[in-house]
Design a protein around this motif. Structure first.
Motif, PDB file in Angstrom:
ATOM      1  N   THR A 148      -0.514  -2.682   7.457  1.00 31.15           N
ATOM      2  CA  THR A 148      -0.992  -1.439   6.876  1.00 31.15           C
ATOM      3  C   THR A 148      -1.062  -0.305   7.884  1.00 31.15           C
ATOM      4  OG1 THR A 148      -2.485  -2.982   5.759  1.00 31.15           O
ATOM      5  CG2 THR A 148      -2.736  -0.682   5.228  1.00 31.15           C
ATOM      6  N   CYS A 174      -8.805 -11.620   6.420  1.00 28.20           N
ATOM      7  CA  CYS A 174      -9.032 -10.575   5.431  1.00 28.20           C
ATOM      8  C   CYS A 174      -9.645  -9.385   6.155  1.00 28.20           C
ATOM      9  CB  CYS A 174      -9.970 -11.118   4.361  1.00 28.20           C
ATOM     10  SG  CYS A 174     -10.632  -9.853   3.282  1.00 28.20           S
ATOM     11  N   PRO A 175      -8.868  -8.324   6.391  1.00 30.30           N
ATOM     12  CA  PRO A 175      -9.370  -7.216   7.217  1.00 30.30           C
ATOM     13  C   PRO A 175     -10.592  -6.538   6.610  1.00 30.30           C
ATOM     14  CG  PRO A 175      -7.313  -6.590   6.145  1.00 30.30           C
ATOM     15  CD  PRO A 175      -7.514  -8.045   5.866  1.00 30.30           C
ATOM     16  N   VAL A 176     -10.665  -6.528   5.293  1.00 27.96           N
ATOM     17  CA  VAL A 176     -11.835  -5.946   4.634  1.00 27.96           C
ATOM     18  C   VAL A 176     -13.070  -6.747   4.999  1.00 27.96           C
ATOM     19  CG1 VAL A 176     -12.922  -5.678   2.379  1.00 27.96           C
ATOM     20  CG2 VAL A 176     -10.572  -4.960   2.706  1.00 27.96           C
ATOM     21  N   GLY A 192      -5.420 -12.713   4.332  1.00 26.71           N
ATOM     22  CA  GLY A 192      -6.102 -12.639   3.046  1.00 26.71           C
ATOM     23  C   GLY A 192      -5.175 -12.952   1.878  1.00 26.71           C
ATOM     24  N   PRO A 252      -9.023  -3.505  -7.878  1.00 22.07           N
ATOM     25  CA  PRO A 252      -7.683  -3.781  -7.348  1.00 22.07           C
ATOM     26  C   PRO A 252      -7.755  -4.127  -5.870  1.00 22.07           C
ATOM     27  CG  PRO A 252      -7.969  -1.444  -7.848  1.00 22.07           C
ATOM     28  CD  PRO A 252      -9.211  -2.115  -8.271  1.00 22.07           C
ATOM     29  N   TYR A 293      -4.658   3.298  -3.966  1.00 22.30           N
ATOM     30  CA  TYR A 293      -3.777   2.167  -3.677  1.00 22.30           C
ATOM     31  C   TYR A 293      -3.046   2.350  -2.359  1.00 22.30           C
ATOM     32  CZ  TYR A 293      -4.652   0.933  -8.454  1.00 22.30           C
ATOM     33  OH  TYR A 293      -5.281   0.599  -9.619  1.00 22.30           O
ATOM     34  N   SER A 294      -3.074   3.592  -1.853  1.00 24.42           N
ATOM     35  CA  SER A 294      -2.267   3.905  -0.686  1.00 24.42           C
ATOM     36  C   SER A 294      -2.890   5.079   0.047  1.00 24.42           C
ATOM     37  CB  SER A 294      -0.859   4.280  -1.165  1.00 24.42           C
ATOM     38  OG  SER A 294      -0.151   4.955  -0.156  1.00 24.42           O
ATOM     39  N   PRO A 295      -2.760   5.104   1.391  1.00 22.65           N
ATOM     40  CA  PRO A 295      -3.286   6.270   2.114  1.00 22.65           C
ATOM     41  C   PRO A 295      -2.618   7.575   1.683  1.00 22.65           C
ATOM     42  CG  PRO A 295      -2.002   4.838   3.572  1.00 22.65           C
ATOM     43  CD  PRO A 295      -2.179   4.109   2.303  1.00 22.65           C
ATOM     44  N   TYR A 325      -9.567   1.468  -0.400  1.00 28.29           N
ATOM     45  CA  TYR A 325      -9.002   0.380  -1.194  1.00 28.29           C
ATOM     46  C   TYR A 325     -10.134  -0.246  -2.018  1.00 28.29           C
ATOM     47  CZ  TYR A 325      -5.174   0.660   2.208  1.00 28.29           C
ATOM     48  OH  TYR A 325      -4.145   1.076   3.008  1.00 28.29           O
ATOM     49  N   GLY A 326      -9.745  -0.804  -3.170  1.00 26.69           N
ATOM     50  CA  GLY A 326     -10.742  -1.336  -4.093  1.00 26.69           C
ATOM     51  C   GLY A 326     -11.656  -2.388  -3.507  1.00 26.69           C
ATOM     52  N   ASP A 327     -11.097  -3.287  -2.707  1.00 23.71           N
ATOM     53  CA  ASP A 327     -11.936  -4.395  -2.246  1.00 23.71           C
ATOM     54  C   ASP A 327     -12.991  -4.005  -1.219  1.00 23.71           C
ATOM     55  OD1 ASP A 327      -9.017  -6.161  -0.837  1.00 23.71           O
ATOM     56  OD2 ASP A 327      -9.455  -4.042  -1.070  1.00 23.71           O
ATOM     57  N   VAL A 355     -15.165  -1.730  -1.822  1.00 22.45           N
ATOM     58  CA  VAL A 355     -16.286  -1.145  -2.565  1.00 22.45           C
ATOM     59  C   VAL A 355     -17.486  -2.090  -2.657  1.00 22.45           C
ATOM     60  CG1 VAL A 355     -16.889  -0.333  -4.882  1.00 22.45           C
ATOM     61  CG2 VAL A 355     -14.808   0.439  -3.812  1.00 22.45           C
ATOM     62  N   ARG A 356     -17.229  -3.399  -2.563  1.00 14.81           N
ATOM     63  CA  ARG A 356     -18.350  -4.333  -2.718  1.00 14.81           C
ATOM     64  C   ARG A 356     -18.817  -4.960  -1.411  1.00 14.81           C
ATOM     65  NH1 ARG A 356     -16.360  -6.457  -7.511  1.00 14.81           N
ATOM     66  NH2 ARG A 356     -16.962  -5.087  -9.216  1.00 14.81           N
ATOM     67  N   ALA A 362       0.818  -1.225   0.000  1.00 16.18           N
ATOM     68  CA  ALA A 362       0.000   0.000   0.000  1.00 16.18           C
ATOM     69  C   ALA A 362       0.851   1.274   0.000  1.00 16.18           C
ATOM     70  CB  ALA A 362      -0.968  -0.006   1.204  1.00 16.18           C
ATOM     71  N   ASP A 402      -2.059   8.447  -1.332  1.00 15.02           N
ATOM     72  CA  ASP A 402      -2.896   8.954  -2.435  1.00 15.02           C
ATOM     73  C   ASP A 402      -4.085   9.720  -1.896  1.00 15.02           C
ATOM     74  OD1 ASP A 402      -2.622   5.842  -4.293  1.00 15.02           O
ATOM     75  OD2 ASP A 402      -1.247   7.533  -4.099  1.00 15.02           O
ATOM     76  N   VAL A 419     -11.225   5.116  -5.481  1.00 14.43           N
ATOM     77  CA  VAL A 419     -10.369   3.978  -5.133  1.00 14.43           C
ATOM     78  C   VAL A 419      -8.908   4.427  -5.157  1.00 14.43           C
ATOM     79  CG1 VAL A 419      -9.529   1.722  -5.920  1.00 14.43           C
ATOM     80  CG2 VAL A 419     -11.968   2.226  -5.947  1.00 14.43           C
TER      81      VAL A 419
END
Lengths: 63, 332, 369
Positions: free
Chosen positions: C136, C53-55, C26, B329, C109-111, C80-82, C84-85, A25, C113, C107
């Motif tokens: 993380t 899997c933390p999500v 995960g 992703p 990739y990194s905090p 993060y992308g995962d 979203v669902r 990340a 961003d 979405v």
């Protein structure tokens, strides 16, 4: 592989150009030893030795 | 022409004519378009193949291609994999107010070049402009028409023992677009955007027992193969080690949390062919520049009805399902 | 090559009864699925997927709160992308759906961003959904501090960060917990060190092996776990020495201690686990989304929402601990499906239930023809 991206190295002590790191990340979380040693030959040899000793497996000694 | 497209260009008046006369007609260069009727009158034969596709890719320009090239190749390929010889395309543009004219120039130049490479002509079209904020810079729809040369291509023709051939490396386009979109990463990765009518022709002219052809676009190789056997008594057994994937695509996918087998391809096709003809077809494909890396990647089997199962490079097995929604992703 | 040898070595082990092992990461779940390892192990070796899997272990009530926040026009959610669902407590309601309804969801990739996003959108409030374990957490904290240092005032983090040890302890405290060895998550271990997992053999006599993420690493770890069991010598072994040291990453650990305290927090499918959630220390309130949006993200607010909507029949807790198989959960394949999941076992695309669903009706795998 020619991939370039900006990452943060806050958690690497004395970072040097040329270091290999694990990235998660956007942050480098640890330095890795020389690329060669990514094979971690010593570790594999130790494991094969362990397997051989435990069960006398010939298969572990084919190389 | 002004520097940016304004609402006036979509009104059907002088500015619209200016756009068509100075930017579109000179580029596409064919009498059917120049006649500028509502529809194009075309010389015809008995069975036609007709296809349509809309292109909304973001970003408009990505390594290895752009929305213009995509819009031509996408429709050309849809016709070609049906056994058609693509001939004529229409092109509808929906432009957002404020789009730089220079951007439109570039896209049209790409479309023209792609059409020429594919041997097709863009013969009719439409242009609309929507208010700023109502359209994402530029949307393109292309519809295409061609003559049916090789009838009978359908997943229903697939038989046990048939071989599955992939024409080249998997996942190039989808990965290139995701990289371009993420904005942070660069590399040598490029979209594989290409017209495949030449390759299809080469395959079908061998006279081999070709059951079906399809280009694995959205959802990638895995989804398309699932479409072939969905609801059928047959399944597909794949060999991971036989599937060509570029190392840079592999690396990018690992960083992005994607799977190359689910990333879109815009210059590749899947071909199911009778077992005894597989080697011949692969050899013919490899003679074409678009098929250089063609390889047999699997076999049709009765063992997994309706499923696609892959033997992994470690010797294990893995079920490949259809992609449910968009590939996201992953972090974990 | 190496994988073959390891498989042979595993097959050659004199296992008398069924052995149950668990991974709690995960990335391990995905790596195992991708390489097809389970199909290569002998029948007697069962590999379970724990709450790694933390999500997926983010509770429905937290998702509900996030969904509510997402509808505010002045808020951009960076995630993060995962995430979203992941559904809240209402079937089909997730960030993807809210985005279609007008929520601003980006979405990343990194905090880091997300901080950038805040800089570029000064008129909006950017809330980063901080999900993850110890791998993380340090980066999330560092990014938040950067925002603070650079005077980016419209950036906060909703910390749903968790630590692994309390979850493992909670699992082992359950009745009939039949797991006999843990594959320890390699990247969490990179941060907390070998010492972070020493409690497993020392306090619980539980075999533990820290594993990397290549198929060979995982198979080697499995071989070591099985050997420990056969010899009745539970210990902590490190099969990821290239990245994991005994003390771990001290800089990262310092960052976590400086920024967070460990609080009781809820895990989807497992209930409340003490000291398992990382929350910002009071001096970092300015970075804490719970303080910035107490009416939606504050604990009180979430508690009130939570009691109204629970799916009582969800048996993820039992599936995660290996007490029942996915097929034995009454919701499996009916109310709970991969495209419309209830609990983490189905939310995770490779979780126990999602995987079982995929492999339904497929019998044994032999050499492909």
């Amino acid at each position: 592989m020619g991939m370039r991206r900006k990452i943060r190295i806050d958690f690497i002590e004395n970072p040097r150009v040329g270091d290999y790191v694990i990235v998660h990340a956007g942050f480098a979380i640890e330095r890795l030893p020389e690329k060669q040693a990514l094979e971690d030959l010593e570790s594999w040899e130790e494991l094969e030795e362990a397997i051989y000793q435990e069960y006398g497996m010939q298969a572990a000694r084919t190389e | 022409m002004d520097e940016i497209i304004t609402l006036d260009y979509g009104s059907g008046g002088k500015k619209t004519s200016a756009l068509i006369d100075t930017m579109i007609v000179p580029r596409m260069k064919n009498p059917y378009l120049s006649a500028l009727g509502d529809g194009a009158i075309l010389p015809g034969e008995k069975d036609l193949v007709f296809s349509t596709d809309s292109f909304v890719v973001d970003p408009l320009f990505f390594p290895g291609g752009d929305i213009g090239e995509l819009s031509v190749c996408g429709t050309v390929n849809d016709i070609a994999v049906c056994g058609g010889e693509p001939k004529f395309l229409s092109c509808a543009l929906i432009l957002e107010e404020g789009l730089e004219t220079a951007v439109l120039e570039k896209v049209l130049a790409s479309m023209s070049a792609a059409a020429e490479r594919a041997g097709v002509q863009i013969v009719t079209g439409d242009t609309k402009v929507v208010e700023r904020g109502r359209g994402d810079k530029l949307y393109i729809n292309t519809s295409g028409i061609g003559f049916l040369r090789f009838p009978g291509l359908t997943p229903k023709a697939i038989r046990e023992g048939d071989k599955v051939i992939l024409s080249g490396t998997a996942g190039d386009h989808g990965t290139a677009v995701m990289l371009a979109r993420s904005g942070m990463m660069q590399g040598e990765l490029k979209s594989d955007c290409a017209s495949l009518n030449g390759l299809c022709s080469a395959i079908l002219q061998t006279g081999a027992g070709v059951r079906v052809l399809r280009d694995p676009t959205r959802g990638g190789v895995a989804t398309t193969l699932n479409e072939f056997v969905e609801g059928s008594t047959l399944g597909i057994a794949l060999d991971e080690t036989a599937i060509p994937v570029r190392p840079e695509v592999e690396a990018a996918c690992e960083m992005l949390g994607l799977d190359p087998l689910y990333c879109a391809n815009e210059g590749k096709l899947l071909c199911v062919v009778a077992q005894e003809d597989a080697d011949l077809v692969v050899r013919e494909m490899q003679k074409c520049s678009e098929g250089q890396n063609a390889a047999v990647i699997g076999t049709v089997t009765a063992r997994y009805p309706g499923r696609v199962v892959m033997k992994t490079k470690f010797g294990g097995s893995r079920v490949l399902q259809k992609l449910a929604g968009a590939q996201l992703p992953r972090i974990c | 090559m190496n994988a073959d040898k390891l498989c042979s070595a595993i097959k050659a082990l004199p296992l008398k009864e069924e052995v149950c092992l668990m991974e709690v990461c995960g990335t391990h779940t995905m790596a195992i699925a991708k390489s097809g390892i389970k199909s290569m192990l002998p029948e007697k070796v069962k590999l379970l997927s724990g709450p790694g899997c933390p999500v997926c272990v983010t509770p429905a009530s937290e998702i509900d709160a996030i969904l509510e926040l997402s509808m505010r026009p002045d808020v951009i959610l960076a995630t993060y992308g995962d995430m979203v669902r992941v559904p809240g407590s209402v079937p089909g309601d997730n960030l993807a759906r809210r985005r279609a309804l007008g929520a601003q969801v980006q979405v990343v990739y990194s905090p880091v961003d997300a901080v950038e996003l805040a800089k570029q959108n000064p008129e909006k409030e950017v809330v980063f959904l901080g999900v993850g374990f110890e791998t993380t957490a340090p980066g999330t904290a560092a990014a938040a501090l950067t925002a603070s240092d650079k005077g980016v005032k419209n950036f906060t983090v909703f910390s749903m960060l968790k630590t692994v040890e309390p979850a493992l302890r909670a699992l082992m405290a359950m009745d009939d917990f039949r797991v006999q060895g843990f594959l320890c998550p390699g990247h969490v271990a990179t941060i907390i060190g070998e010492k972070g997992f020493a409690f497993l053999p020392e306090k619980y006599r539980m075999p533990a092996v820290i594993a990397g993420f290549e198929a060979e690493d995982i198979l080697a770890a499995i071989w070591r776990l099985l050997t420990q069991l056969i010899n009745r010598e539970p210990k902590l072994e490190n099969e990821y020495k290239r990245a994991v040291s005994e003390p771990g990453n001290l800089l990262a650990q310092k960052m976590m201690t400086a920024c967070f305290t460990a609080e009781t927090t809820e895990w989807r499918g497992l209930g409340s686990i003490p000291k398992s959630g990382l929350k910002f220390r009071p001096e970092f309130s300015a970075l804490d989304a719970e303080k910035r949006f107490p009416e939606v993200l504050g604990e009180e607010a979430r508690r009130i929402q939570k009691s109204a909507r629970i799916t009582p029949a969800c048996r993820c807790g039992d599936v995660i601990t290996g007490r029942i198989s996915p097929a034995q959960c009454p919701l499996f394949g009916k109310r709970c499906l991969p495209e419309d999941p209830v609990g983490p076992c189905m939310v995770s695309s490779e979780g126990a239930c999602a995987a079982a669903y995929k492999y339904m009706d497929i019998d044994s795998f032999e050499e492909n023809g």
